[in-house]
Design a protein around this motif. Structure first.
Motif, PDB file in Angstrom:
ATOM      1  N   ARG A  77     -12.783  -2.627  11.586  1.00 24.22           N
ATOM      2  CA  ARG A  77     -13.643  -2.943  10.454  1.00 24.22           C
ATOM      3  C   ARG A  77     -13.177  -4.251   9.796  1.00 24.22           C
ATOM      4  N   ARG A 113      -6.787  -1.066  -3.272  1.00 20.80           N
ATOM      5  CA  ARG A 113      -7.814  -1.994  -3.721  1.00 20.80           C
ATOM      6  C   ARG A 113      -9.121  -1.752  -2.996  1.00 20.80           C
ATOM      7  N   ARG A 161      -7.508   6.438  13.583  1.00 20.27           N
ATOM      8  CA  ARG A 161      -7.998   6.080  12.245  1.00 20.27           C
ATOM      9  C   ARG A 161      -7.563   4.671  11.889  1.00 20.27           C
ATOM     10  N   LYS A 196     -10.891   6.824  -1.508  1.00 21.64           N
ATOM     11  CA  LYS A 196      -9.807   6.243  -0.716  1.00 21.64           C
ATOM     12  C   LYS A 196      -8.748   5.614  -1.621  1.00 21.64           C
ATOM     13  N   ARG A 231     -20.985   4.688   0.195  1.00 20.44           N
ATOM     14  CA  ARG A 231     -19.836   3.941   0.725  1.00 20.44           C
ATOM     15  C   ARG A 231     -18.909   3.573  -0.424  1.00 20.44           C
ATOM     16  N   ALA A 260      -4.671  -3.160   3.457  1.00 21.08           N
ATOM     17  CA  ALA A 260      -4.766  -2.619   2.106  1.00 21.08           C
ATOM     18  C   ALA A 260      -4.666  -1.099   2.126  1.00 21.08           C
ATOM     19  N   ALA A 261      -4.986  -0.489   3.277  1.00 20.99           N
ATOM     20  CA  ALA A 261      -4.863   0.964   3.385  1.00 20.99           C
ATOM     21  C   ALA A 261      -3.494   1.366   3.905  1.00 20.99           C
ATOM     22  N   GLY A 262      -2.583   0.413   4.002  1.00 26.44           N
ATOM     23  CA  GLY A 262      -1.221   0.742   4.402  1.00 26.44           C
ATOM     24  C   GLY A 262      -1.006   0.745   5.907  1.00 26.44           C
ATOM     25  N   ALA A 273       0.843  -1.201   0.000  1.00 30.10           N
ATOM     26  CA  ALA A 273       0.000   0.000   0.000  1.00 30.10           C
ATOM     27  C   ALA A 273       0.878   1.252   0.000  1.00 30.10           C
ATOM     28  N   LEU A 299      -8.612   9.811   4.632  1.00 26.14           N
ATOM     29  CA  LEU A 299      -7.344  10.294   5.182  1.00 26.14           C
ATOM     30  C   LEU A 299      -6.437   9.143   5.639  1.00 26.14           C
ATOM     31  N   VAL A 300      -7.056   8.055   6.120  1.00 25.02           N
ATOM     32  CA  VAL A 300      -6.275   6.900   6.587  1.00 25.02           C
ATOM     33  C   VAL A 300      -5.239   6.499   5.539  1.00 25.02           C
ATOM     34  N   GLN A 301      -5.688   6.530   4.300  1.00 23.58           N
ATOM     35  CA  GLN A 301      -4.836   6.055   3.225  1.00 23.58           C
ATOM     36  C   GLN A 301      -3.563   6.890   3.083  1.00 23.58           C
ATOM     37  N   LEU A 318     -10.060   1.253  11.332  1.00 23.59           N
ATOM     38  CA  LEU A 318      -9.999   0.411  10.134  1.00 23.59           C
ATOM     39  C   LEU A 318      -9.703  -1.031  10.507  1.00 23.59           C
ATOM     40  N   ASP A 339     -12.133  11.086   7.258  1.00 25.35           N
ATOM     41  CA  ASP A 339     -11.111  10.288   7.953  1.00 25.35           C
ATOM     42  C   ASP A 339     -10.892   8.941   7.264  1.00 25.35           C
ATOM     43  N   GLU A 374     -17.545  -3.425   0.266  1.00 22.06           N
ATOM     44  CA  GLU A 374     -16.689  -2.252   0.563  1.00 22.06           C
ATOM     45  C   GLU A 374     -16.319  -2.212   2.041  1.00 22.06           C
ATOM     46  N   GLU A 375     -15.152  -1.690   2.326  1.00 22.97           N
ATOM     47  CA  GLU A 375     -14.675  -1.672   3.709  1.00 22.97           C
ATOM     48  C   GLU A 375     -14.493  -0.235   4.173  1.00 22.97           C
ATOM     49  N   ILE A 376     -15.605   0.381   4.515  1.00 24.11           N
ATOM     50  CA  ILE A 376     -15.566   1.738   5.053  1.00 24.11           C
ATOM     51  C   ILE A 376     -15.783   1.623   6.564  1.00 24.11           C
ATOM     52  N   ALA A 377     -14.887   2.228   7.344  1.00 24.73           N
ATOM     53  CA  ALA A 377     -15.008   2.123   8.801  1.00 24.73           C
ATOM     54  C   ALA A 377     -16.204   2.932   9.276  1.00 24.73           C
TER      55      ALA A 377
END
Ligand SMILES: Nc1ncnc2c1ncn2[C@@H]1O[C@H](COP(=O)(O)OP(=O)(O)OP(=O)(O)O)[C@@H](O)[C@H]1O
Ligand SMILES: [Mg+2]
Lengths: 237, 332
Positions: free
Chosen positions: B199, A79, B192, A146, A139, B206-208, A73, A97-99, B196, A94, A84-87
């Motif tokens: 979740r 990916r 954050r 993201k 989402r 995957a988000a690092g 990443a 922003l995590v990414q 994740l 946010d 979908e994986e949205i918290a």
């Protein structure tokens, strides 16, 4: 350029991928195939959630399979997941922003980038909404934002149009097509929606039972008798 | 960004108001016996804050928090009798040593998911129980374990808090700092990453997000809070009893954190109240303190069946509902 070189994956006795090779060169490429063909497994090999028994994946000269998942990443792999994986506990802002969260530098630049991407996907007025309060399509859009954050180099979508209406699918397709121009990243899209694939993907890989049965320009691939047979063979199931 | 960090939510405002109340009013009103009950309640609030946040934010189940409090308390007593450092220095060392111990105990489970952490920490709690029961807590004796028979040597209370009233205030201040510490993390990038991870670990990777690293970070915070709580408890009593730190107490503490409501500060306060104040009350009324277990069980059933966010969650929902109605009614 993404080179998939003789990638094989086995789960116990099941051969999920058998020496699959392909070189993706177009801004947006597709991967299609019937259920259980090994599409998600191939994506998991890219992400590092499944390890390949053999083969290599080289992206822009970087041997991806040598990196741990989170380092991929950092390298620029993005990916989305079939679901979908949205918290839920984070706002849209946010979640995106995590990414970009790495190191302490350039916080304001990162925030500006995130705000820009959220606007680009059309969620500007939802930026402060929590994940749990979003609709399915929202989402999905947040997921796209993201995937575009933090200098991506390769973005992969696993059935992004699953559960979306025709209009929503079209909007999503338009967005996916913009990723290359906006970020410079190459994009891979898995989907069952052949219409979406032929609309946005310039080249397409077709898998069936873990084997590559066709690869090339999307229109040619879809006209291939072997591909038609694979799809017809499972259509009724 | 700073604005987001310092933003005060209604729940946060209520928490600060409660902390002010606990700081200013309770010490002035409570008698000698209740002071010591409240001090120990405060210490357990701090420890519960650690397990509760790990559970609510990352979905991690730790069943060794009281055992880790024992580690903090042990280090605190050991340093008190062995070295002449000020109380605060000892407390910091106790918290850090506990954090490292927590890491070592949980390390085997950090790469695994779900239940494994619970099992590994439960075994750790069992191990600590045996160690504490075998070696007891230092009371001024010779050697590494520092245990002697007869009465314990004096414990040096913090310079700022020589009386029980002042010590309660001192504990309340630490508990408040502990909550603010967690909340600050939650609002910055670790929060954050945690959200994740909760979740899905795959999505986090995957988000690092370095999943193991951020889980360790969370466990480290819980360890620091447990260590500080144990150190403060040692400071209140001047000596510790191994029965306080049995493995079953850790399990109980976790269950109560869920009953109270792991997502909220109020949940930790409710949990510690049930854990410490309820038995004392029952004792006061001449009722068998084991009745507390029946009440705990009923609370757990209640939480499992009707209140996924615990009692605090229900109270917060009620407050939010009232606010919404009041706000609507107030506008012309
Ligand atoms: N973790 C796993 N363990 C065992 N078998 C697996 C695992 N993941 C996938 N498989 C098997 O590998 C094969 C390929 O699965 P995969 O999920 O890649 O298919 P897919 O093309 O994504 O299908 P779909 O369109 O249904 O999403 C299937 O036979 C599946 O049962
Ligand atoms: Mg799939």
């Amino acid at each position: 350029m993404i080179e998939v070189d003789k990638v094989s994956v086995r789960f116990g006795g099941v051969v999920a991928l058998a020496e699959v090779s392909a070189v993706f060169t177009q801004p947006v490429s597709g991967i299609i195939g019937p259920n259980g063909a090994g599409k998600t497994t191939l994506m998991n090999v890219f992400s590092g959630f499944v390890s390949a028994a053999a083969g290599r994946v080289v992206c822009d000269g970087e041997d991806l399979l040598r990196l741990s998942p989170h380092r991929r990443a950092h390298w620029g792999l993005r990916r989305s997941f079939q679901k979908e994986e949205i918290a839920n506990d984070l706002t849209v802002f946010d979640n995106v922003l995590v990414q970009t969260d790495r190191g302490f530098t350039g916080a304001s630049a990162r925030r500006a980038e995130v705000a820009r991407l959220i606007e680009l996907v059309g969620l500007a007025d939802r930026a402060d909404t929590f994940g749990r309060d979003l609709s399915g399509f929202e989402r999905r859009l947040a997921d796209v934002a993201k995937c575009m954050a933090g200098n991506p180099r390769l973005v992969m979508f696993d059935e992004p149009a699953g559960g979306l209406s025709i209009d929503e699918t079209h909007t999503l397709g338009t967005l996916i097509k913009r990723i290359h121009a906006e970020t410079g990243a190459q994009t891979l899209v898995i989907d069952h929606d052949v219409e979406l694939i032929s609309e946005i993907c310039d080249e397409t890989l077709v898998l069936d039972f873990g084997r590559r049965i066709a690869f090339g320009p999307t229109a040619e691939v879809l006209a291939d008798p072997a591909v038609k047979a694979a799809y017809l063979g499972t259509e009724e199931v | 960004m700073l604005k987001r960090l310092l933003h005060v939510t209604p729940s946060g405002a209520a928490g600060l108001a409660f902390a002010a109340f606990a700081f200013l009013v309770i010490p002035a009103l409570a008698g000698k016996l209740w002071l010591s009950v409240f001090i120990s309640t405060g210490c357990f609030v701090l420890a519960i804050a650690g397990v509760a946040f790990m559970y609510a934010r990352l979905g991690m189940v730790s069943l060794t928090q009281v055992g880790l409090m024992g580690v903090g308390g042990w280090v605190m007593l050991r340093l008190n009798h062995a070295a002449g450092f000020p109380f605060e220095v000892n407390l910091v060392i106790a918290a850090l040593v506990t954090m490292v111990c927590g890491w070592i105990l949980a390390l085997p489970a950090m790469r695994m998911r779900g239940l494994y952490l619970a099992l590994v920490t439960l075994m750790a709690a069992g191990g600590l129980e045996i160690i504490f029961a075998t070696y007891q807590f230092p009371n001024g004796g010779e050697g590494f374990w520092g245990v002697k028979t007869g009465s314990a040597d004096a414990f040096r209370r913090p310079w700022l808090a020589q009386t029980p009233e002042a010590y309660l205030r001192y504990v309340v201040a630490f508990v408040t700092l502990g909550f603010l510490f967690i909340e600050a993390h939650r609002r910055l990038w670790p929060g954050r990453a945690w959200a994740l991870i909760r979740r899905s670990e795959a999505a986090a990777m995957a988000a690092g997000v370095n999943v193991t690293f951020y889980k360790m970070w969370a466990f480290g915070i819980a360890g620091v809070l447990a260590g500080a709580a144990g150190g403060l408890l040692a400071g209140s009593l001047g000596l510790l009893d191994d029965a306080t730190f049995r493995a079953s107490e850790s399990v109980m503490l976790f269950a109560l954190a869920v009953v109270g409501g792991a997502r909220y500060w109020l949940g930790a306060v409710i949990a510690a109240t049930l854990y410490r104040i309820l038995p004392a009350l029952l004792n006061n009324w001449g009722v068998d303190a084991d009745l507390a277990f029946v009440i705990f069980g009923a609370g757990l059933l209640h939480a499992v069946i009707t209140a996924p966010n615990g009692i605090a969650g229900q109270i917060m929902d009620l407050a939010a509902g009232l606010r919404a109605r009041f706000g609507k009614g107030g506008k012309p």
